[in-house]
Design a protein around this motif. Structure first.
Motif, PDB file in Angstrom:
ATOM      1  N   ARG A  28       0.835  -1.198   0.000  1.00 56.23           N
ATOM      2  CA  ARG A  28       0.000   0.000   0.000  1.00 56.23           C
ATOM      3  C   ARG A  28       0.872   1.252   0.000  1.00 56.23           C
ATOM      4  O   ARG A  28       1.867   1.347   0.707  1.00 56.23           O
ATOM      5  CB  ARG A  28      -0.906   0.004   1.243  1.00 56.23           C
ATOM      6  N   TYR A  29       0.483   2.223  -0.817  1.00 49.01           N
ATOM      7  CA  TYR A  29       1.174   3.506  -0.835  1.00 49.01           C
ATOM      8  C   TYR A  29       0.654   4.364   0.315  1.00 49.01           C
ATOM      9  O   TYR A  29      -0.520   4.308   0.667  1.00 49.01           O
ATOM     10  CB  TYR A  29       0.938   4.225  -2.170  1.00 49.01           C
ATOM     11  N   GLU A  30       1.552   5.163   0.889  1.00 46.35           N
ATOM     12  CA  GLU A  30       1.137   6.042   1.976  1.00 46.35           C
ATOM     13  C   GLU A  30       0.243   7.152   1.446  1.00 46.35           C
ATOM     14  O   GLU A  30       0.226   7.436   0.251  1.00 46.35           O
ATOM     15  CB  GLU A  30       2.351   6.639   2.698  1.00 46.35           C
ATOM     16  N   ASN A  31      -0.508   7.785   2.330  1.00 51.13           N
ATOM     17  CA  ASN A  31      -1.297   8.950   1.945  1.00 51.13           C
ATOM     18  C   ASN A  31      -0.691  10.185   2.592  1.00 51.13           C
ATOM     19  O   ASN A  31       0.179  10.096   3.462  1.00 51.13           O
ATOM     20  CB  ASN A  31      -2.786   8.762   2.281  1.00 51.13           C
ATOM     21  N   SER A  32      -1.147  11.342   2.153  1.00 49.34           N
ATOM     22  CA  SER A  32      -0.552  12.597   2.620  1.00 49.34           C
ATOM     23  C   SER A  32      -0.813  12.861   4.092  1.00 49.34           C
ATOM     24  O   SER A  32       0.003  13.498   4.765  1.00 49.34           O
ATOM     25  CB  SER A  32      -1.046  13.763   1.766  1.00 49.34           C
ATOM     26  N   ALA A  33      -1.926  12.387   4.630  1.00 50.00           N
ATOM     27  CA  ALA A  33      -2.190  12.568   6.058  1.00 50.00           C
ATOM     28  C   ALA A  33      -1.172  11.770   6.877  1.00 50.00           C
ATOM     29  O   ALA A  33      -0.632  12.261   7.877  1.00 50.00           O
ATOM     30  CB  ALA A  33      -3.617  12.154   6.394  1.00 50.00           C
ATOM     31  N   GLU A  34      -0.886  10.549   6.452  1.00 50.36           N
ATOM     32  CA  GLU A  34       0.113   9.730   7.146  1.00 50.36           C
ATOM     33  C   GLU A  34       1.486  10.391   7.080  1.00 50.36           C
ATOM     34  O   GLU A  34       2.235  10.414   8.069  1.00 50.36           O
ATOM     35  CB  GLU A  34       0.193   8.343   6.515  1.00 50.36           C
ATOM     36  N   HIS A  35       1.805  10.924   5.921  1.00 53.84           N
ATOM     37  CA  HIS A  35       3.091  11.603   5.735  1.00 53.84           C
ATOM     38  C   HIS A  35       3.214  12.785   6.708  1.00 53.84           C
ATOM     39  O   HIS A  35       4.234  12.935   7.385  1.00 53.84           O
ATOM     40  CB  HIS A  35       3.206  12.074   4.283  1.00 53.84           C
ATOM     41  N   SER A  36       2.176  13.596   6.796  1.00 51.95           N
ATOM     42  CA  SER A  36       2.218  14.777   7.675  1.00 51.95           C
ATOM     43  C   SER A  36       2.400  14.371   9.130  1.00 51.95           C
ATOM     44  O   SER A  36       3.190  14.980   9.872  1.00 51.95           O
ATOM     45  CB  SER A  36       0.943  15.605   7.506  1.00 51.95           C
ATOM     46  N   TRP A  37       1.681  13.354   9.546  1.00 53.85           N
ATOM     47  CA  TRP A  37       1.805  12.856  10.915  1.00 53.85           C
ATOM     48  C   TRP A  37       3.220  12.353  11.182  1.00 53.85           C
ATOM     49  O   TRP A  37       3.835  12.675  12.196  1.00 53.85           O
ATOM     50  CB  TRP A  37       0.773  11.739  11.136  1.00 53.85           C
ATOM     51  N   GLN A  38       3.762  11.583  10.239  1.00 52.44           N
ATOM     52  CA  GLN A  38       5.062  10.963  10.468  1.00 52.44           C
ATOM     53  C   GLN A  38       6.182  12.004  10.497  1.00 52.44           C
ATOM     54  O   GLN A  38       7.075  11.933  11.334  1.00 52.44           O
ATOM     55  CB  GLN A  38       5.335   9.912   9.386  1.00 52.44           C
ATOM     56  N   ILE A  39       6.116  12.998   9.619  1.00 53.71           N
ATOM     57  CA  ILE A  39       7.197  13.992   9.634  1.00 53.71           C
ATOM     58  C   ILE A  39       7.093  14.913  10.842  1.00 53.71           C
ATOM     59  O   ILE A  39       8.106  15.431  11.304  1.00 53.71           O
ATOM     60  CB  ILE A  39       7.299  14.782   8.318  1.00 53.71           C
ATOM     61  N   ALA A  40       5.881  15.116  11.360  1.00 51.96           N
ATOM     62  CA  ALA A  40       5.749  15.901  12.591  1.00 51.96           C
ATOM     63  C   ALA A  40       6.472  15.185  13.730  1.00 51.96           C
ATOM     64  O   ALA A  40       7.182  15.818  14.526  1.00 51.96           O
ATOM     65  CB  ALA A  40       4.278  16.131  12.922  1.00 51.96           C
ATOM     66  N   LEU A  41       6.319  13.873  13.797  1.00 53.77           N
ATOM     67  CA  LEU A  41       7.021  13.101  14.830  1.00 53.77           C
ATOM     68  C   LEU A  41       8.522  13.020  14.553  1.00 53.77           C
ATOM     69  O   LEU A  41       9.338  13.042  15.485  1.00 53.77           O
ATOM     70  CB  LEU A  41       6.417  11.711  14.950  1.00 53.77           C
ATOM     71  N   LEU A  42       8.900  12.934  13.283  1.00 53.16           N
ATOM     72  CA  LEU A  42      10.318  12.940  12.944  1.00 53.16           C
ATOM     73  C   LEU A  42      10.956  14.244  13.415  1.00 53.16           C
ATOM     74  O   LEU A  42      12.003  14.230  14.063  1.00 53.16           O
ATOM     75  CB  LEU A  42      10.517  12.758  11.435  1.00 53.16           C
ATOM     76  N   ALA A  43      10.333  15.363  13.091  1.00 52.84           N
ATOM     77  CA  ALA A  43      10.879  16.664  13.488  1.00 52.84           C
ATOM     78  C   ALA A  43      10.989  16.764  15.009  1.00 52.84           C
ATOM     79  O   ALA A  43      12.010  17.225  15.535  1.00 52.84           O
ATOM     80  CB  ALA A  43      10.022  17.791  12.933  1.00 52.84           C
ATOM     81  N   SER A  44       9.959  16.330  15.710  1.00 51.04           N
ATOM     82  CA  SER A  44      10.006  16.365  17.178  1.00 51.04           C
ATOM     83  C   SER A  44      11.178  15.548  17.702  1.00 51.04           C
ATOM     84  O   SER A  44      11.865  15.958  18.641  1.00 51.04           O
ATOM     85  CB  SER A  44       8.707  15.820  17.767  1.00 51.04           C
ATOM     86  N   SER A  45      11.410  14.415  17.093  1.00 51.79           N
ATOM     87  CA  SER A  45      12.503  13.541  17.527  1.00 51.79           C
ATOM     88  C   SER A  45      13.870  14.125  17.200  1.00 51.79           C
ATOM     89  O   SER A  45      14.845  13.864  17.898  1.00 51.79           O
ATOM     90  CB  SER A  45      12.366  12.169  16.871  1.00 51.79           C
ATOM     91  N   LEU A  46      13.929  14.918  16.134  1.00 52.20           N
ATOM     92  CA  LEU A  46      15.200  15.517  15.703  1.00 52.20           C
ATOM     93  C   LEU A  46      15.497  16.850  16.380  1.00 52.20           C
ATOM     94  O   LEU A  46      16.537  17.455  16.105  1.00 52.20           O
ATOM     95  CB  LEU A  46      15.176  15.742  14.184  1.00 52.20           C
TER      96      LEU A  46
END
Length: 191
Positions: A28-46
């Protein structure tokens, strides 16, 4: 209250915007909502790796709103080489409409965050861009270059498009990615 409910239900459409990268261990390909959620957590972690002090609440808010325009435009692979001005104008019209559903002060605040992200002039926006550009690379590295191979993406395209914003917003992240991109090229995942 109804305006807020209508706004949030309109955002549900972002879940239907298919991107070019698959989620891990799935066809399954990701959707843009999943992408936004994941990068928000990536940024928080970084956050400890930000090159300058950043307001993480602003960074996360930008990342949560930055792709809302895709509700009407769809996703375009980051390596596309043309059509960006027209696309960004269409996205601006979309986010203006959607944020306009909210009470004026809230809508203006979200539109300002969207515009700040697009301009990439503040420390927060640069850091947000680094996370946004890095996440598809991280998924491709974990998926044996899936999206790169499917779309004929070259190593130099990735370096040219991803390198500057990641290096500018989070140099430590670029240091991490650069060696892994060289490995991906050696493995034939990048043309």
């Amino acid at each position: 209250m109804q305006n807020i409910v209508d706004f949030v239900l309109e955002l549900d459409k972002l879940k239907q915007v298919t991107r070019k990268t698959r989620v891990l261990n799935s066809d399954r390909y990701e959707n843009s909502a999943e992408h936004s959620w994941q990068i928000a957590l990536l940024a928080s972690s970084l956050a400890p790796y930000a090159v300058e002090a950043v307001d993480m609440d602003r960074v996360v808010a930008m990342l949560l709103v930055h792709d809302i325009g895709e509700i009407e435009t769809g996703d375009t692979i980051v390596y596309a080489e043309s059509g960006w001005e027209e696309r960004k104008a269409q996205e601006l019209a979309c986010v203006t409409r959607i944020f306009g559903m909210l009470p004026a002060e809230q809508g203006q605040r979200l539109l300002a965050l969207w515009n700040e992200f697009e301009a990439a002039e503040t420390a927060e926006a640069r850091f947000a861009h680094a996370a946004d550009r890095a996440m598809p690379v991280l998924l491709n590295l974990a998926n044996n270059g899936q999206s790169w191979r499917e779309n004929g993406i070259r190593h130099q395209q990735v370096v040219d498009r991803i390198g500057p914003p990641v290096r500018h917003g989070c140099p430590a992240l670029w240091d991490y990615l650069e060696s892994r991109l060289a490995m991906a090229k050696e493995k034939g995942w990048l043309a």
